[in-house]
Motif scaffolding. Structure first.
Motif, PDB file in Angstrom:
ATOM      1  N   UNK A 263      84.381   5.148  -3.894  1.00  0.00           N
ATOM      2  CA  UNK A 263      84.155   6.427  -4.564  1.00  0.00           C
ATOM      3  C   UNK A 263      85.307   7.379  -4.294  1.00  0.00           C
ATOM      4  N   UNK A 264      85.450   8.346  -5.186  1.00  0.00           N
ATOM      5  CA  UNK A 264      86.516   9.333  -5.055  1.00  0.00           C
ATOM      6  C   UNK A 264      86.364  10.098  -3.751  1.00  0.00           C
ATOM      7  N   UNK A 265      85.143  10.487  -3.437  1.00  0.00           N
ATOM      8  CA  UNK A 265      84.810  11.121  -2.158  1.00  0.00           C
ATOM      9  C   UNK A 265      83.773  10.239  -1.471  1.00  0.00           C
ATOM     10  N   UNK A 266      84.034   9.887  -0.213  1.00  0.00           N
ATOM     11  CA  UNK A 266      83.100   9.021   0.504  1.00  0.00           C
ATOM     12  C   UNK A 266      82.612   9.699   1.771  1.00  0.00           C
ATOM     13  N   UNK A 267      81.302   9.757   1.996  1.00  0.00           N
ATOM     14  CA  UNK A 267      80.262   9.313   1.051  1.00  0.00           C
ATOM     15  C   UNK A 267      80.209  10.228  -0.159  1.00  0.00           C
ATOM     16  N   UNK A 268      79.737   9.721  -1.304  1.00  0.00           N
ATOM     17  CA  UNK A 268      79.683  10.565  -2.502  1.00  0.00           C
ATOM     18  C   UNK A 268      78.741  11.745  -2.293  1.00  0.00           C
ATOM     19  N   UNK A 269      79.082  12.862  -2.893  1.00  0.00           N
ATOM     20  CA  UNK A 269      78.247  14.056  -2.768  1.00  0.00           C
ATOM     21  C   UNK A 269      76.929  13.855  -3.524  1.00  0.00           C
ATOM     22  N   UNK A 270      75.917  14.591  -3.079  1.00  0.00           N
ATOM     23  CA  UNK A 270      74.587  14.444  -3.661  1.00  0.00           C
ATOM     24  C   UNK A 270      74.558  14.776  -5.146  1.00  0.00           C
ATOM     25  N   UNK A 271      75.475  15.629  -5.586  1.00  0.00           N
ATOM     26  CA  UNK A 271      75.480  16.019  -7.002  1.00  0.00           C
ATOM     27  C   UNK A 271      76.320  15.085  -7.873  1.00  0.00           C
ATOM     28  N   UNK A 272      76.815  13.990  -7.289  1.00  0.00           N
ATOM     29  CA  UNK A 272      77.557  13.016  -8.094  1.00  0.00           C
ATOM     30  C   UNK A 272      76.582  12.381  -9.088  1.00  0.00           C
ATOM     31  N   UNK A 273      76.799  12.548 -10.390  1.00  0.00           N
ATOM     32  CA  UNK A 273      75.831  12.072 -11.388  1.00  0.00           C
ATOM     33  C   UNK A 273      75.639  10.566 -11.382  1.00  0.00           C
ATOM     34  N   UNK A 274      76.618   9.819 -10.876  1.00  0.00           N
ATOM     35  CA  UNK A 274      76.499   8.358 -10.866  1.00  0.00           C
ATOM     36  C   UNK A 274      75.385   7.885  -9.937  1.00  0.00           C
TER      37      UNK A 274
END
Length: 321
Positions: A263-274
């Protein structure tokens, strides 16, 4: 005065790697289990070599390692370390070039099969009393005869092609640095232009480094050139795929599905739509986390340090800066 080399191990590695140091009288070692920059700052000043996994190692910390001669990366990517500082301080950077190819290639197949065979949907049907709905469920997809594009044809890409051919897939390869003869000898078909090849591709697996050229390489404009049934797998580096564009493409049925281990940011942020998109199959950057691979990587990480000081280090394991 002891002539032993001091090795700092940032983040735990497999015990088989540690045993290489314990059995060698020329080394002392210390393990930092929790990543605290102040702790690293203090301990890097007295180390001759260090190993690192995914922790960030910024230039201001590297500059403190006045005795530091070698950094051994546990893995093949190295975007978590400051390359300019490494080069400035004349430090050798190594990778575990041979350890993780099989594990990552198998993980790609795992993701492809889960997406194509609609694992979550079919599993849910049986477990939730919907067995008789089987004729109403969307049909699955075969890998047989499909065109897959492997973007990046290093050791992982070359391990993946063997598995794709085992499923009788047609394998296309995009890698400007690998000649056609090499690709053909392994059963692949070389493509020179990524964008122009997409109209005939059913599945794409990314195995590229994250660079200025590959950042957001897969964006909405490129996705629109893909087939509606296309599946994208990224087990390389986060940031190669524009995640907002991917979410949009999945929601608008521009492609069939996707599998992401990075992911672009790890861990992915909670608001990541994916995270809430049921058309994407996710894993937490664990493609190489097989028991066998972790053992290989742990041993190779430490062996690279030992080989460096013994002047036996293979050139293929040194990152060119």
């Amino acid at each position: 005065m002891s002539n032993k080399k001091n090795i700092l191990i940032i983040q735990p590695i497999h015990e088989e790697g540690i045993r290489l140091l314990e059995s060698n009288p020329n080394y002392n070692y210390e393990i930092i289990e929790e990543i605290k920059l102040d702790d690293i700052k203090n301990k890097i000043q007295n180390c001759d070599g260090l190993s690192i996994r995914t922790a960030k190692l910024p230039g201001e910390i590297i500059d403190l390692g006045k005795k530091l001669k070698v950094i051994s990366r546990h893995g093949v990517g190295y975007d978590n370390v400051d390359l300019a500082a490494i080069k400035k301080n004349k430090i050798t950077l190594t990778i575990t070039a041979t350890a993780n190819a099989v594990a990552v290639a198998e993980h790609v197949m795992f993701m492809l099969l889960n997406i194509c065979k609609r694992k979550s949907m079919y599993d849910d049907a049986v477990k939730n009393g919907k067995f008789n709905d089987r004729n109403k469920l969307p049909k699955t997809i075969e890998l047989w005869g499909k065109n897959i594009l492997i973007a990046g044809f290093g050791r992982i890409g070359q391990a993946l092609i063997k598995r794709c051919l085992g499923f009788e897939m047609n394998v296309f390869v995009y890698d400007p640095f690998i000649n056609e003869e090499k690709i053909k000898s392994l059963g692949g078909i070389k493509v020179d232009n990524l964008e122009n090849s997409l109209s005939k591709i059913d599945m794409i697996s990314l195995h590229l480094p994250l660079t200025n050229e590959t950042k957001n390489l897969i964006d909405i404009n490129l996705i629109k050139k893909m087939k509606k049934n296309c599946i994208i797998i990224n087990a390389a580096r986060g940031g190669i795929i524009n995640e907002i564009d991917l979410d949009r493409a999945l929601n608008e049925n521009l492609i069939f599905g996707a599998g992401l281990d990075v992911f672009d940011i790890e861990p992915p942020k909670e608001d990541n739509p994916l995270l809430k998109n049921d058309k994407v199959f996710l894993s937490p950057h664990t493609a190489a986390f097989t028991e066998e691979c972790m053992k290989r990587m742990g041993k190779e990480t430490i062996q690279n340090i030992i080989d460096f000081f013994d002047e036996k280090l293979e050139k293929s394991k040194i990152v060119k800066l």
